[in-house]
Design an enzyme around this catalytic site. Structure first.
Site, PDB file in Angstrom:
ATOM      1  N   ASN A  34       0.833  -1.379   0.023  1.00 25.41           N
ATOM      2  CA  ASN A  34       0.028  -0.100  -0.149  1.00 25.41           C
ATOM      3  C   ASN A  34       0.916   1.372  -0.077  1.00 25.41           C
ATOM      4  O   ASN A  34       2.174   1.146   0.062  1.00 25.41           O
ATOM      5  CB  ASN A  34      -0.779  -0.036   1.083  1.00 25.41           C
ATOM      6  N   HIS A  35       0.114   2.441  -0.026  1.00 22.46           N
ATOM      7  CA  HIS A  35       1.050   3.596  -0.271  1.00 22.46           C
ATOM      8  C   HIS A  35       1.592   4.332   0.974  1.00 22.46           C
ATOM      9  O   HIS A  35       2.022   5.355   1.031  1.00 22.46           O
ATOM     10  CB  HIS A  35      -0.187   4.710  -0.790  1.00 22.46           C
TER      11      HIS A  35
END
Ligand code: CTP
Ligand code: CA
Length: 224
Positions: A34-35
């Site tokens: 994820n970011h």
């Protein structure tokens, strides 16, 4: 100069921080992540060290330098992050979970790269839930007796206050920090909500380092 003469808020304390995303492999080449940039967790590790604590930073894959004086353990998957955390928390006074742990991992990890088979059909991936690191630590004997102060983070896309209050209770932790939207992944500033048994308080928008220092101060005040 005044700060130099003040006793440090976390002198003699041990702090464990999780930070960054996790990476859940699908095969040797690919995976799910994820970011999360890790910036908030790294800022908290730095602020805790500045406050005199002995700090262990359990970091998922991020591209950030280690804050000065902090012991860093690099991990990839949620299960590795759990193992590294469980190795560090028995000696800790404070646990701060900022990591954006992948909630699910692929059921199986192929030993070799998954190849197209020429049929035009895509593979189907099924998932298994990852261990909840914060919940596991918060349910430990030392945390339940108040010897290990646990702090969680929550990033919600909607109804932050309601979700943050419910999440604090579900995890059984004294303090939960809500990230006030819009999503701040990778940015240098942030806006936070503190949720404890007394209620909800908003901290004004500031840099992640400023907020980290305020949070360390809030934690130090709440220690037994
Ligand atoms: N957390 C964790 N291990 C997990 C999932 C979350 O330690 N497997 C921690 C995070 O580091 C954070 C807190 O739990 O401090 C809340 O994470 P969040 O993703 O907001 O909550 P979840 O419990 O995973 O619920 P959901 O994602 O469904 O909102
Ligand atoms: Ca989650």
């Amino acid at each position: 100069l005044i700060a130099f003469f003040q006793p440090k808020a976390l002198a003699g304390k041990r702090v464990v921080v999780t930070a960054g995303p996790t990476f859940e492999a699908l095969d040797p080449i690919r995976g799910i992540t994820n970011h999360s940039s890790g910036k908030m967790g790294f800022a908290i590790a730095r602020a805790a060290r500045e406050a005199g604590a002995d700090v262990t930073l359990v970091a998922g894959p991020v591209s950030l330098g280690t804050p000065r004086g902090v012991a860093r353990v690099d991990v990839k998957s949620a299960r590795q992050m759990l193992d590294a955390t469980l190795a560090a928390v028995p000696a800790a006074d404070i646990f701060v979970a900022t990591a954006a742990v992948a909630d699910w991992r692929p059921d199986t990890q192929a030993d070799q790269k998954i190849k197209k088979d020429g049929s035009g059909r895509a593979p189907t991936v099924s998932f298994t839930e990852n261990p909840d690191i914060l919940l596991t630590v918060a349910q430990s004997e030392r945390a339940r007796q108040g010897a290990l102060f646990c702090v969680g983070f929550a990033a919600e896309s909607h109804d932050l206050v309601t979700h943050a209050k419910a999440k604090r209770e579900r995890k059984g932790i004294p303090l939960l920090v809500g990230n006030i939207g819009p999503l701040t992944f990778g940015q240098d500033d942030n806006q936070m909500l503190l949720v404890d048994a007394q209620g909800v308080r908003e901290l004004p928008r500031a840099s992640k380092l400023t907020l980290a220092r305020q949070l360390i101060h809030e934690i130090a005040q709440r220690l037994p």
